[in-house]
Structure formats: C-alpha cells, structure tokens
Enzyme design. Structure first.
Site, mmCIF file in Angstrom:
data_model
loop_
_atom_site.group_PDB
_atom_site.id
_atom_site.type_symbol
_atom_site.label_atom_id
_atom_site.label_comp_id
_atom_site.label_asym_id
_atom_site.label_seq_id
_atom_site.Cartn_x
_atom_site.Cartn_y
_atom_site.Cartn_z
ATOM 1 N N HIS A 217 9.960 11.136 14.708
ATOM 2 C CA HIS A 217 9.029 10.614 15.698
ATOM 3 C C HIS A 217 9.781 10.163 16.924
ATOM 4 C CE1 HIS A 217 7.108 10.148 11.773
ATOM 5 N NE2 HIS A 217 6.108 10.679 12.422
ATOM 6 N N ASP A 396 5.167 4.939 20.836
ATOM 7 C CA ASP A 396 3.754 5.242 21.075
ATOM 8 C C ASP A 396 2.876 4.003 21.163
ATOM 9 O OD1 ASP A 396 3.797 4.333 18.506
ATOM 10 O OD2 ASP A 396 2.622 5.975 17.661
HETATM 11 P P1 ADP Z 1 3.308 2.814 14.689
HETATM 12 O O1 ADP Z 1 4.295 1.852 14.102
HETATM 13 O O2 ADP Z 1 2.466 3.476 13.652
HETATM 14 O O3 ADP Z 1 3.940 3.747 15.664
HETATM 15 P P2 ADP Z 1 2.403 1.191 16.916
HETATM 16 O O4 ADP Z 1 3.635 1.630 17.605
HETATM 17 O O5 ADP Z 1 1.120 1.304 17.659
HETATM 18 O O6 ADP Z 1 2.238 1.908 15.511
HETATM 19 O O7 ADP Z 1 2.534 -0.323 16.510
HETATM 20 C C1 ADP Z 1 3.758 -0.885 16.155
HETATM 21 C C2 ADP Z 1 3.514 -2.337 15.841
HETATM 22 O O8 ADP Z 1 2.728 -2.454 14.671
HETATM 23 C C3 ADP Z 1 4.785 -3.092 15.527
HETATM 24 O O9 ADP Z 1 5.401 -3.538 16.713
HETATM 25 C C4 ADP Z 1 4.278 -4.254 14.673
HETATM 26 O O10 ADP Z 1 3.873 -5.351 15.464
HETATM 27 C C5 ADP Z 1 3.015 -3.693 14.055
HETATM 28 N N1 ADP Z 1 3.203 -3.462 12.621
HETATM 29 C C6 ADP Z 1 3.902 -2.489 12.017
HETATM 30 N N2 ADP Z 1 3.808 -2.597 10.678
HETATM 31 C C7 ADP Z 1 3.034 -3.693 10.438
HETATM 32 C C8 ADP Z 1 2.547 -4.352 9.267
HETATM 33 N N3 ADP Z 1 2.838 -3.893 8.058
HETATM 34 N N4 ADP Z 1 1.778 -5.457 9.422
HETATM 35 C C9 ADP Z 1 1.468 -5.917 10.653
HETATM 36 N N5 ADP Z 1 1.884 -5.331 11.789
HETATM 37 C C10 ADP Z 1 2.649 -4.241 11.688
HETATM 38 MG MG MG Z 2 4.949 3.078 17.371
#
Ligand code: ADP
Ligand code: MG
Length: 596
Positions: A217, A396
């Site tokens: 990614h 993202d």
């Molecule tokens: P992805 O990680 O799927 O790419 P995003 O980039 O939109 O999604 O969001 C990342 C954010 O999600 C992280 O900075 C963190 O704050 C939050 N996050 C990731 N995993 C968790 C979790 N298990 N519980 C709560 N928040 C989480």
């Molecule tokens: Mg992300």
C-alpha cells in the site's frame, strides 16, 4: 506517476468499470465490485477476494474458473466497506456459502467481519480466511499479526481450485488456512508509487538505496539498505525466506517472483536467474513458478519473493486449470452455468417514512450543520492528513476522510429533507461514511456516528448529559470494533480524553458548549502528544519507528472534527447558525508535526 485519470477520486471506480467492460465475457460489475459472468450450474462455495484497488491483477483480475467467484473492490489502497462486501456476497452466493479472503489489514478485517455478521444473520454460511505471508511485518512469534502481500495469490488460487472441485465451505476454509500457514513472502522496495493526481510519490529513497520489507500500500520498506547487485538481492531474499521455512514442510514449493508495478519483466528475469538456482541448490522442486506482476502497488518499483510449501493435497490445487482476465493456466472447462443478467438495483434502501418530533428535527438540522463544518475543515486538511499517514501508513487518510464526510454530509442533507429526526439522520450519515470512505478510520467513524445517533434518538434534542451519553456511545462502539487501547497511537488517544473531559464537566453542571470546548482542547493536546508514541494498531504498526515524531493522523483528524462540530451540537435548538465563521482560528486546524 499515474498520468491517465479524470477526477482522481473517481479513479478506482472508473478503472473497475473499464475493466468490467473489456472483460465482459468473464466478469460482471455489481454494486461493490465484480462477480463471474456465469452463475454456477450447481451450488458452489463462493470464494470472494478483496481489498483496496491499485493491486491489479489482484483482485478483480483473478475472477474466473478455478479462481475467485468475485472481488470486493475498494478505493485505492483502502478497504472496501462492509456494505460493498455484503452486496458482492449477495450477488455471488449460490447456496453453498461464502468465504471472504483478504490480506490481514485492520480495515479489511473490520469491514469483512461486519459484512459477515450481516450475512450470517440472514442465514448465509460465511467464513473469513486472512493472508499473513509478509515475514518482515512481525516476528514468527507474532505470525498472526503479519500483513498479507503477494502470498494472497497462491492462497486465493488454492481456495478457488478447491471450491471449483466442489469442496464444501469447511474444506475450502481449511485448505485456505493451511496454504496461508505454508506461505512466506519477503519484498524489497526501490521507489514509491504516486496516487492519481498527487504531485509526488508516497515515499522516495535516496539514490542507491532500497527498502527491505515492503508493503503493498505504498508503505516504504522496514529497513533501508544499500541497493545491492541483482545477485546479492536474490541471495538476500532467498536466505530470508528459507530461514522461515515452515517446520516439517516438504521440498516442493509454488514460487512467485512478483513485480510491484513498475519493475520491468527483464529485471525480474535477471533476478530469477539467481533465485531459481539458489532454491534448486537448496533441494527444492519449483512447481509451476511465476515471474510477473501478480500483486502490485500502483506504479511502485519493487519485487517480492513468495514461496508456498506444497504437499500432496495443495499441489494439485495450485496446478489446477484457471481462466481469469489476468491469469490463465491449463485448459479450464468452459463455464456451464446460466448467464447472469445485469441488474440496476443495488439491493439498497427502500424509501422509509421517518418518525420524529419537531425538537429532534431541529437537532437534526444542527447535525447537518456540524457535518458541513467538519466537511470544510477536512477538505482543507486533506493533503496534510495524507502526508502524516504516508510516514508510516499508506497515505490515504486524507482522501478517506474526504470521501467519508462528503458522503455523510450528503446523506444527512437528504434525510433531513425527508423529515428525519437526529437519530435516523446520524445513522444514515454513518452508513454513508463507512460505505464511501472504506479503510479503518472510515468504518470506525461510520459505526461511531450510527451509535451516536442511536443514543440521541428521534424524540428530543439531547441535553448536556444526553450529549455526554451520545459521545460515550460513539467511543464505546469504536473501541469495541477496533479494540485499540489508550497509548496504541490511534484515534482513541484523542477520543477517550474528549469523552472523559466532556462527561466530567457536564456532570459538574457546566453548560454543554463550555464543556465541549474544554474537551476539544484536551483532545487536540492528546492528539499532538501521540507524536511520542509507537503505533500498536493499524497499518502503521510494522513501521512503528518511522512514525515517531509524527502525531497519529486519525487522532489528529478526530480532534479537529470534534472541535469544529462542537458549537453546532451544543447551541440551543434552532440556533445552529450561531457558530464561529470558517476563518476563525480553531485549535487543531494545523495537524502538529506533519512532515512534508
Ligand atoms: P487505513 O489504516 O485503513 O489506511 P486510515 O488511513 O483512514 O485507514 O486511518 C488510519 C487511522 O485509523 C490511524 O491513524 C488510527 O488513528 C486509526 N486506527 C487504525 N487502527 C485502529 C484501531 N484498531 N482502532 C482505532 N483506530 C484505529
Ligand atoms: Mg491509511
């Protein structure tokens, strides 16, 4: 660079539509992704691969005889939503159950998990098989935490062949988990990929350097080292993989030397010239090895080496015929089932009549204003949030938040016009957020807003204590789904201090507006100090060290959104307009510590 696009945010959808058109003899586009053109003649287990876009031919390119029955297709590098997974499963399911299979990422686990709950509630047998092949992303003692990368390919292939042979759901799942347990991948990145419309790659390496332990990614490598010769690189990859040979495994293996998107086949062949003899010298028989692009990461430069150790039950499944848009092997029999007919229905919401009191409808108006305020702030911060996420995650977060809030605000306006109370309006906004944003933060925000709405209800505007219950419900749902604790470096690190402060202050009799302001300040400070933490959850975890010094993007955006929404939620009913103008400085607007 990605050069061909229209509106960058439509890139994944437009690519899927073009793909389904050119391959319309094999696949059919459905809401949420694509399925095989033909329905099976007999009920068979539906093997549904999935994940974000940007990995072609994974995953939609692998739909067909002997491989996947369908693919759930998210936005670029972003988990598809639970609604998408549910819709694809409904379109593909033929009476013998469904198995979702995907790489191990928090967003995918939550979204496919929520879709599974919904399918199971309808009586459809459903299972999930996670791929965890990336040996660089966690030590062997924590193998279940590893990411899924190019090993997706062999695991999906084996499950697809088993389902094609008529294996039942339990058997397909057993074989998939067994294949995953025998699959290892190690990769190396040379240059990052560039999102459509972005001006620069997600990461770049100094000349002459490479990053060992890549993600798919756009995550940079885990350790940066000097770029070696092809021979040395081949040796390094083989040595690291063989050091993790599964205990008791045999000497026959499926092998994939995979290019990540912009590494030339000729380069891969040069590398294969070292890899294959080394594996043979170690005593291995290479069974139908593949050199090519099978699981990519947009236009990233890099390679990965995958081995799946085979035994007498896995080998025939690996070598079985398959015919998909991107991958053909042997002589797959022609599809026999009936042609699917394209439908326009998305199986979606019927028109509902909302029941709400005037007071709740007034508060619903304030909720729309709150979402609109959040929308303009998220749009302003999109690039910055993306850069923060690119440091140790996948870049993202800004785009995901924009897609989520745009959909939520639109759904909220629509339902307000239909006479919804605040509870129904927030539920609709949450569902739309989760559906359009995908990703970990999208599913959490969506589920959180839905819980907030349920707590608020449709019969009255909440008073300060009821508002405290609603933000508590929002937080509880997020913690329940994401299982993050304080200090894991997630949005929870900003959310819990907010909820604690707000509940305490209104409990002491402070007016809601004052309490919210204080709580938002506290959340903003808490988000800033996440810079000192190592991420223990989510995509940034494998690159924990790199994230030191940068606050968590999800905590930063949460503090910011809560700050701007507050005045709308806490104004007296009907006075939702009495809020700060857009130009007023609000703490948290500039995510502290973001690096370019
Ligand atoms: P992805 O990680 O799927 O790419 P995003 O980039 O939109 O999604 O969001 C990342 C954010 O999600 C992280 O900075 C963190 O704050 C939050 N996050 C990731 N995993 C968790 C979790 N298990 N519980 C709560 N928040 C989480
Ligand atoms: Mg992300």
């Amino acid at each position: 660079m990605t050069k061909i696009f229209n509106d960058p945010s439509d890139f994944a959808e437009e690519a899927l539509a073009g793909f389904c058109d050119i391959h319309s003899d094999l696949v059919r586009q459905v809401p949420g992704g694509a399925v095989r053109r033909h329905r099976p003649a007999q009920p068979k287990v539906a093997v549904l691969a999935g994940g974000g876009s940007g990995h072609y031919p994974a995953f939609a390119g692998l739909i067909g005889q002997g491989f996947a029955d369908g693919a759930v297709v998210g936005n670029i590098f972003t988990s598809p939503s639970a609604q998408q997974a549910y819709a694809v499963a409904k379109a593909a399911e033929s009476g013998a159950g469904v198995v979702f299979t995907y790489g191990n990422y928090a967003g995918d686990v939550m979204n496919f998990g929520m879709a599974s709950e919904r399918l199971a509630a309808e009586g459809i047998a459903v299972e999930n098989v996670l791929v965890t092949d990336d040996i660089a992303s966690a030590p062997p003692s924590e193998a279940e935490k590893r990411r899924g990368i190019a090993g997706d390919f062999t695991v999906f292939k084996i499950m697809g062949a088993a389902a094609e042979n008529g294996a039942d759901l339990t058997e397909v799942v057993r074989l998939g988990r067994k294949a995953n347990g025998l699959t290892r991948t190690i990769g190396s990145a040379f240059a990052g990929c560039t999102f459509p419309g972005a001006g620069s790659p997600l990461f770049s390496l100094p000349h002459g350097q490479m990053g060992l332990g890549l993600g798919i990614h756009g995550e940079p490598g885990l350790y940066d080292t000097t770029l070696p010769s092809a021979k040395e690189l081949g040796q390094e990859l083989v040595t690291r993989l063989l050091a993790e040979a599964p205990e008791g495994a045999g000497m026959r293996a499926a092998v994939i030397l995979n290019g990540l998107g912009s590494t030339k086949h000729e380069e891969l062949f040069v590398l294969w010239g070292t890899v294959a003899p080394l594996l043979r010298a170690a005593g291995y028989t290479l069974v139908m090895p593949e050199v090519g692009e099978l699981v990519t990461s947009l236009d990233m430069a890099g390679v990965s080496l995958t081995m799946t150790w085979l035994d007498e039950e896995l080998e025939p499944l690996w070598t079985a015929p398959a015919e998909t848009p991107a991958y053909r092997r042997g002589n797959a029999p022609r599809e026999a089932g009936a042609l699917h007919v394209d439908e326009t229905s998305d199986g979606g919401a019927d028109l509902v009549a909302f029941v709400a009191t005037p007071a709740s409808r007034d508060f619903a108006g304030a909720c729309v204003a709150a979402l609109e305020a959040a929308r303009s702030w998220i749009h302003d911060a999109e690039e910055q949030l993306g850069r923060m996420d690119a440091i140790a995650g996948d870049g993202d977060h800004g785009r995901g938040m924009v897609r989520g809030i745009d959909a939520a605000a639109a759904a909220a306006s629509l339902t307000l016009g239909q006479g919804a109370g605040a509870g129904d309006l927030l539920a609709a906004a949450g569902d739309a957020w989760a559906d359009k944003a995908g990703g970990t933060s999208g599913v959490l925000w969506g589920a959180g807003l839905r819980a907030f709405g349920k707590s608020v209800g449709n019969s009255a505007a909440p008073d300060a204590l009821e508002l405290a219950s609603a933000v508590t419900a929002f937080a509880d749902r997020i913690v329940q789904l994401g299982k993050a604790e304080t200090g894991d470096k997630t949005m929870v690190d900003a959310l819990l201090p907010f909820v604690e402060t707000f509940s305490r202050l209104v409990g002491e009799g402070q007016p809601a507006s004052k309490a919210w302001e204080e709580a938002a300040l506290h959340a903003t400070e808490a988000a800033a100090v996440t810079a000192d933490l190592l991420p223990l959850k989510g995509r940034a975890r494998p690159l924990a060290e790199k994230s030191l010094g940068t606050p968590d993007p999800g905590a930063t955006s949460l503090a910011m959104v809560f700050t701007v929404m507050g005045p709308h939620f806490t104004a007296a009913p009907g006075s939702a307009q009495a809020v700060p103008g857009r130009d007023q400085a609000i703490p948290g607007r500039e995510p502290a510590g973001a690096q370019a």
